[in-house]
Design a protein around this motif. Sequence first.
Motif, short mmCIF file in Angstrom:
data_model
loop_
_atom_site.label_atom_id
_atom_site.label_comp_id
_atom_site.label_asym_id
_atom_site.label_seq_id
_atom_site.Cartn_x
_atom_site.Cartn_y
_atom_site.Cartn_z
N GLN A 1 10.40 -4.66 -4.76
CA GLN A 1 9.79 -4.19 -6.01
C GLN A 1 8.74 -5.18 -6.51
O GLN A 1 7.68 -4.77 -7.00
CB GLN A 1 10.87 -3.96 -7.08
CG GLN A 1 11.75 -2.76 -6.77
CD GLN A 1 12.94 -2.65 -7.72
OE1 GLN A 1 12.81 -2.13 -8.82
NE2 GLN A 1 14.09 -3.16 -7.30
N HIS A 2 9.03 -6.47 -6.37
CA HIS A 2 8.06 -7.50 -6.77
C HIS A 2 6.78 -7.37 -5.93
O HIS A 2 5.67 -7.38 -6.49
CB HIS A 2 8.71 -8.88 -6.57
CG HIS A 2 7.83 -10.06 -6.85
ND1 HIS A 2 8.05 -10.94 -7.89
CD2 HIS A 2 6.70 -10.51 -6.23
CE1 HIS A 2 7.10 -11.87 -7.89
NE2 HIS A 2 6.26 -11.63 -6.89
N GLU A 3 6.95 -7.23 -4.60
CA GLU A 3 5.77 -7.16 -3.73
C GLU A 3 5.01 -5.84 -3.91
O GLU A 3 3.78 -5.82 -3.90
CB GLU A 3 6.17 -7.34 -2.26
CG GLU A 3 6.85 -8.67 -1.92
CD GLU A 3 6.07 -9.91 -2.38
OE1 GLU A 3 4.84 -9.86 -2.47
OE2 GLU A 3 6.73 -10.93 -2.66
N ASP B 1 4.76 -4.16 -6.63
CA ASP B 1 4.01 -4.34 -7.87
C ASP B 1 2.66 -5.03 -7.60
O ASP B 1 1.63 -4.64 -8.16
CB ASP B 1 4.80 -5.21 -8.86
CG ASP B 1 5.63 -4.39 -9.83
OD1 ASP B 1 5.55 -3.15 -9.80
OD2 ASP B 1 6.36 -5.01 -10.64
N HIS B 2 2.69 -6.06 -6.74
CA HIS B 2 1.44 -6.78 -6.42
C HIS B 2 0.35 -5.80 -5.98
O HIS B 2 -0.82 -5.96 -6.34
CB HIS B 2 1.67 -7.79 -5.30
CG HIS B 2 2.11 -9.15 -5.77
ND1 HIS B 2 1.35 -9.92 -6.63
CD2 HIS B 2 3.21 -9.89 -5.49
CE1 HIS B 2 1.98 -11.08 -6.85
NE2 HIS B 2 3.12 -11.08 -6.18
N LEU B 3 0.74 -4.79 -5.19
CA LEU B 3 -0.26 -3.86 -4.64
C LEU B 3 -0.91 -3.03 -5.73
O LEU B 3 -1.99 -2.48 -5.55
CB LEU B 3 0.38 -2.96 -3.58
CG LEU B 3 1.14 -3.69 -2.45
CD1 LEU B 3 1.58 -2.69 -1.40
CD2 LEU B 3 0.30 -4.79 -1.83
N GLY C 1 10.40 -15.76 -8.87
CA GLY C 1 9.24 -16.63 -8.81
C GLY C 1 8.17 -15.92 -8.03
O GLY C 1 8.37 -14.79 -7.58
N CYS C 2 7.01 -16.57 -7.87
CA CYS C 2 5.89 -15.93 -7.17
C CYS C 2 5.01 -17.03 -6.61
O CYS C 2 4.73 -18.01 -7.30
CB CYS C 2 5.12 -15.07 -8.17
SG CYS C 2 3.68 -14.26 -7.46
N LEU C 3 4.57 -16.85 -5.37
CA LEU C 3 3.76 -17.90 -4.74
C LEU C 3 2.42 -18.09 -5.45
O LEU C 3 1.76 -19.11 -5.25
CB LEU C 3 3.55 -17.59 -3.26
CG LEU C 3 4.83 -17.61 -2.40
CD1 LEU C 3 4.51 -17.26 -0.95
CD2 LEU C 3 5.53 -18.96 -2.48
N SER C 4 2.02 -17.14 -6.29
CA SER C 4 0.78 -17.29 -7.06
C SER C 4 1.02 -18.04 -8.38
O SER C 4 0.06 -18.30 -9.12
CB SER C 4 0.15 -15.93 -7.32
OG SER C 4 -0.27 -15.36 -6.09
N ASN D 1 -2.77 -8.76 -1.63
CA ASN D 1 -3.55 -9.18 -2.82
C ASN D 1 -3.56 -10.70 -2.97
O ASN D 1 -4.54 -11.27 -3.41
CB ASN D 1 -2.93 -8.66 -4.12
CG ASN D 1 -2.90 -7.18 -4.23
OD1 ASN D 1 -2.42 -6.53 -3.30
ND2 ASN D 1 -3.39 -6.63 -5.33
N GLN D 2 -2.42 -11.31 -2.65
CA GLN D 2 -2.27 -12.75 -2.89
C GLN D 2 -3.10 -13.60 -1.95
O GLN D 2 -3.24 -14.80 -2.16
CB GLN D 2 -0.79 -13.15 -2.77
CG GLN D 2 0.07 -12.59 -3.89
CD GLN D 2 1.53 -12.97 -3.70
OE1 GLN D 2 2.23 -12.33 -2.94
NE2 GLN D 2 1.96 -14.02 -4.37
N VAL D 3 -3.64 -12.99 -0.88
CA VAL D 3 -4.56 -13.72 -0.02
C VAL D 3 -5.97 -13.13 -0.13
O VAL D 3 -6.82 -13.35 0.73
CB VAL D 3 -4.08 -13.77 1.46
CG1 VAL D 3 -2.77 -14.56 1.56
CG2 VAL D 3 -3.90 -12.37 2.04
#
Length: 198
Positions: free
Chosen positions: A132-134, A136-138, A90-93, A47-49
């Motif tokens: 869990q963080h990643e 969630d992104h999906l 934290g989050c790269l976004s 998602n982040q890309v």
Amino acid sequence: MDILPYPHPALHWKSKPIQEINADLRKVVAEMFELMYAANGIGLAANQVGLPYRLFILNLSSDPALKDEEIVFINPDILKRKGSTEGEEGCLSFPGMYGPVKRAAKIEIEAFDLDGSCFEYSLDDLAARAVQHESDHLDGVLFIDRLSETARRELDPVINDFESQFRRWQAEGRFASDDVIKSQLLQLEPKPPAASNG
Ligand code: ZN
């Protein structure tokens, strides 16, 4: 391909399962690792890309030399969650922003690797948190959605700054409008193979 900043619509998108592991996908994964290392990250979701795929990558060492630490999760599924623990994320976004998030302390996850083999891990500590963080992104869920009310209130001004900056970039044409981006995301969704007749 770039790491997209909040509130790019791809970050709120519920990603679709990957249907085929092929050369194109391997290229995407290689590019994602490059971007993640360049940003000193330990994890990055498709998602982040800007790709609505159920895929994320991890290297908890953040060190591109440690290829053994690289893990690719395709169509992941968290099977079990146990306990609860709070930690800083934290989050790269959201470059430069950190906040406390409660997560399950231990998880079991199943996913496919780039060879199409299914694997299962039992994880705790940083690995459990990152997965869990990643994951969630999906589902289009961000760590700011999981902050306590107090933490969210404290970080709201920073979150608003990200929002204003993104709207300025859209006004300048650096990013398309939300509607255009959403129709592009729909086009990019992996499609299940067409059912055969008969
Ligand atoms: Zn993130």
